[in-house]
Design a protein around this motif. Structure first.
Motif, PDB file in Angstrom:
ATOM      1  N   ALA A 282       1.042  -1.318  -0.170  1.00  0.00           N
ATOM      2  CA  ALA A 282      -0.079  -0.028   0.011  1.00  0.00           C
ATOM      3  C   ALA A 282       0.753   1.248   0.153  1.00  0.00           C
ATOM      4  N   MET A 283       1.977   1.098   0.639  1.00  0.00           N
ATOM      5  CA  MET A 283       2.729   2.537   0.759  1.00  0.00           C
ATOM      6  C   MET A 283       3.693   2.584  -0.369  1.00  0.00           C
ATOM      7  N   GLN A 284       3.980   1.494  -0.897  1.00  0.00           N
ATOM      8  CA  GLN A 284       4.973   1.474  -1.963  1.00  0.00           C
ATOM      9  C   GLN A 284       3.923   2.169  -3.422  1.00  0.00           C
ATOM     10  N   ASP A 285       2.688   1.592  -3.237  1.00  0.00           N
ATOM     11  CA  ASP A 285       1.615   2.268  -4.271  1.00  0.00           C
ATOM     12  C   ASP A 285       1.533   3.504  -4.041  1.00  0.00           C
ATOM     13  N   ALA A 286       1.681   4.151  -2.858  1.00  0.00           N
ATOM     14  CA  ALA A 286       1.130   5.452  -2.492  1.00  0.00           C
ATOM     15  C   ALA A 286       2.631   6.386  -3.167  1.00  0.00           C
ATOM     16  N   ILE A 287       3.718   5.806  -3.054  1.00  0.00           N
ATOM     17  CA  ILE A 287       4.880   6.471  -3.563  1.00  0.00           C
ATOM     18  C   ILE A 287       4.797   6.576  -4.908  1.00  0.00           C
ATOM     19  N   ALA A 288       4.690   5.543  -5.610  1.00  0.00           N
ATOM     20  CA  ALA A 288       4.503   5.414  -7.154  1.00  0.00           C
ATOM     21  C   ALA A 288       3.270   6.291  -7.659  1.00  0.00           C
ATOM     22  N   LEU A 289       2.283   6.359  -7.089  1.00  0.00           N
ATOM     23  CA  LEU A 289       1.029   7.430  -7.452  1.00  0.00           C
ATOM     24  C   LEU A 289       1.575   8.729  -7.353  1.00  0.00           C
ATOM     25  N   CYS A 290       2.280   9.138  -6.189  1.00  0.00           N
ATOM     26  CA  CYS A 290       2.580  10.526  -5.880  1.00  0.00           C
ATOM     27  C   CYS A 290       3.686  10.695  -7.088  1.00  0.00           C
ATOM     28  N   ASP A 291       4.805   9.841  -7.396  1.00  0.00           N
ATOM     29  CA  ASP A 291       5.675  10.013  -8.460  1.00  0.00           C
ATOM     30  C   ASP A 291       4.931  10.322  -9.810  1.00  0.00           C
ATOM     31  N   ALA A 292       3.882   9.706  -9.986  1.00  0.00           N
ATOM     32  CA  ALA A 292       3.235   9.766 -11.461  1.00  0.00           C
ATOM     33  C   ALA A 292       2.285  11.001 -11.286  1.00  0.00           C
ATOM     34  N   VAL A 293       1.727  11.546 -10.394  1.00  0.00           N
ATOM     35  CA  VAL A 293       0.863  12.688 -10.337  1.00  0.00           C
ATOM     36  C   VAL A 293       1.785  13.913 -10.520  1.00  0.00           C
ATOM     37  N   SER A 295       4.752  13.789 -12.184  1.00  0.00           N
ATOM     38  CA  SER A 295       5.309  13.664 -13.261  1.00  0.00           C
ATOM     39  C   SER A 295       4.310  14.287 -14.557  1.00  0.00           C
ATOM     40  N   HIS A 296       2.933  14.181 -14.159  1.00  0.00           N
ATOM     41  CA  HIS A 296       1.916  14.629 -15.171  1.00  0.00           C
ATOM     42  C   HIS A 296       0.943  15.604 -14.540  1.00  0.00           C
ATOM     43  N   ARG A 297       1.574  16.529 -14.073  1.00  0.00           N
ATOM     44  CA  ARG A 297       0.714  17.488 -13.292  1.00  0.00           C
ATOM     45  C   ARG A 297      -0.623  17.943 -13.976  1.00  0.00           C
ATOM     46  N   ASP A 298      -0.599  17.923 -15.311  1.00  0.00           N
ATOM     47  CA  ASP A 298      -1.382  18.879 -16.326  1.00  0.00           C
ATOM     48  C   ASP A 298      -2.458  17.496 -16.815  1.00  0.00           C
ATOM     49  N   ASP A 299      -2.191  16.279 -16.479  1.00  0.00           N
ATOM     50  CA  ASP A 299      -2.579  15.254 -17.195  1.00  0.00           C
ATOM     51  C   ASP A 299      -3.105  14.097 -16.321  1.00  0.00           C
ATOM     52  N   VAL A 300      -4.264  14.230 -15.549  1.00  0.00           N
ATOM     53  CA  VAL A 300      -4.478  13.260 -14.316  1.00  0.00           C
ATOM     54  C   VAL A 300      -4.715  11.752 -15.231  1.00  0.00           C
ATOM     55  N   PRO A 301      -5.535  11.492 -16.589  1.00  0.00           N
ATOM     56  CA  PRO A 301      -5.431  10.230 -16.665  1.00  0.00           C
ATOM     57  C   PRO A 301      -4.088   9.577 -17.178  1.00  0.00           C
ATOM     58  N   ALA A 302      -3.261  10.586 -17.738  1.00  0.00           N
ATOM     59  CA  ALA A 302      -1.752  10.100 -18.090  1.00  0.00           C
ATOM     60  C   ALA A 302      -1.245   9.641 -16.652  1.00  0.00           C
ATOM     61  N   ALA A 303      -1.274  10.375 -15.473  1.00  0.00           N
ATOM     62  CA  ALA A 303      -0.678  10.016 -14.350  1.00  0.00           C
ATOM     63  C   ALA A 303      -1.161   8.749 -13.864  1.00  0.00           C
ATOM     64  N   PHE A 304      -2.505   8.560 -13.908  1.00  0.00           N
ATOM     65  CA  PHE A 304      -3.176   7.213 -13.723  1.00  0.00           C
ATOM     66  C   PHE A 304      -2.555   6.215 -14.406  1.00  0.00           C
ATOM     67  N   ARG A 305      -2.201   6.179 -15.756  1.00  0.00           N
ATOM     68  CA  ARG A 305      -1.756   5.335 -16.547  1.00  0.00           C
ATOM     69  C   ARG A 305      -0.318   5.017 -16.193  1.00  0.00           C
TER      70      ARG A 305
END
Length: 377
Positions: A282-293, A295-305
């Motif tokens: 769960a906490m590793q996922d949190a790190i990965a989701l934060c990194d993705a967001v 890196s893709h501040r202006d494109d939420v769907p791209a962050a999720f992908r």
């Protein structure tokens, strides 16, 4: 960004903390259904591998987080009353309430708003949010509401479990196997504070029924388990805290996000506690989701992908290992004829992720005993 997190467990809080540290200008609100200070369960356990990820992500938080942890460098498998030590298995343990307190304090200090006693289960109620994180647990109401989009699947496993605590201190992580007239009972136990240990009891459904636990009250079940493990508890009682019997459920989702909503933690995927990796994942996922967001501040769907691409393979591997571990526990009655050394060896190889040579590197003395007895795979 205007970010809303539904669920104030480890995944939701840690994601909120990391994102706020990277982007202090973001407005982040966590909705937690329980009141402040409310928690259920006893302790949580981390391997040294799990802790290394947290240290790399945020050294300052890591120092606070581990300040009061109980640590050990080995585990024990107890079969036929014989404790077999397994060296080179490093674990760090803490109470669940302390884990949440440290995360809550860090979030508040960073400027994350936590609203306790706030139940939100419909993302449609949050039109102002740019991003919604559904971290509302294994029985996620958000996931249920949007099930046609996430397409969750559930596999309910057969064994029964009950969470207890005890004042008996099991310094090493201890797995205890006890044969009774009804069948085999298992305890997963470990010290997590100066005064308490977690004591999770596991039993197959046939044994559970033969022992009359299918009709027993919570208190009657606690007293029965206390008798089964009396030699291990050393005169100490088992302590209850909503200690009802339950079955493990393996949760997966075909899709991890929909629109501006993304799943996180047990809402996304469950990892069985026999691996001791649920909170870690769960906490590793949190790190990965934060990194993705980030890196893709202006494109939420791209962050999720990006988040899903970075974590789906690891998720699948862990869930496969969890199934293998569950299979081993659910068929342990066929292993009870093994002597304690052979039994512990079989346990360590149960997921296919640890090899004979891995064990030789971790604990040469144990492997010498295995090979001397002719038990090597």
């Amino acid at each position: 960004m205007n970010v809303v997190v539904i669920g104030g467990g480890p995944a939701g809080l840690y994601f909120s903390l990391l994102l706020k540290q990277h982007h202090p200008e973001d407005h982040i609100v966590v909705h937690e259904r329980n009141e402040a200070g409310a928690t259920y369960g006893w302790g949580v356990v981390f391997s040294d591998i799990a802790l290394s990820f947290l240290q790399d992500a945020d050294p300052a938080f890591f120092k606070k987080f581990t300040a009061h942890h109980q640590r050990c460098d080995h585990m024990e498998v107890i079969h036929r009353g014989v404790a077999v030590p397994l060296r080179g298995n490093h674990f760090s343990r803490t109470s669940r309430i302390d884990l949440l307190r440290v995360l809550q304090d860090a979030c508040t200090e960073a400027g994350v708003e936590i609203r306790y006693g706030s139940r939100v289960n419909d993302p449609a109620e949050l039109p102002e949010a740019d991003l919604i994180v559904a971290a509302d647990g294994i029985n996620s109401e958000v996931r249920t509401r949007l099930a046609e989009h996430f397409q969750p699947s559930f596999e309910v496993r057969r064994n029964k479990f009950a969470w207890y605590g005890t004042h008996q201190l099991f310094h090493p992580v201890s797995l205890i196997f006890r044969e009774t007239e009804y069948g085999v009972f298992i305890a997963h136990s470990y010290q997590y504070s100066d005064e308490h240990s977690t004591f999770l009891v596991e039993v197959d459904p046939d044994t559970w029924q033969r022992a009359g636990l299918d009709t027993a009250t919570e208190e009657e079940s606690r007293a029965f388990c206390e008798k089964v493990f009396a030699d291990d508890l050393g005169g100490h009682a088992l302590l209850g805290n909503r200690s009802n019997w339950f079955q493990a459920s393996v949760v997966q989702n075909a899709h991890w996000s929909h629109g501006k909503v993304v799943l996180l933690g047990d809402a996304l995927r469950s990892v069985h506690f026999s691996l001791g990796s649920g909170t870690r994942m769960a906490m590793q996922d949190a790190i990965a989701l934060c990194d993705a967001v980030c890196s893709h501040r202006d494109d939420v769907p791209a962050a999720f992908r990006a988040f899903e691409d970075s974590r789906r393979d690891a998720s699948a591997k862990f869930q496969d290992a969890a199934r293998r571990s569950l299979d081993w526990y659910e068929s342990v009655d066929r292993k009870m004829h093994l002597d304690p050394i052979a039994f512990a060896y079989d346990y360590m190889l149960r997921t296919g992720r640890v090899t004979h040579e891995d064990l030789r590197e971790r604990d040469p003395e144990f492997i010498t005993r295995v090979e001397a007895a002719g038990n090597a795979a």
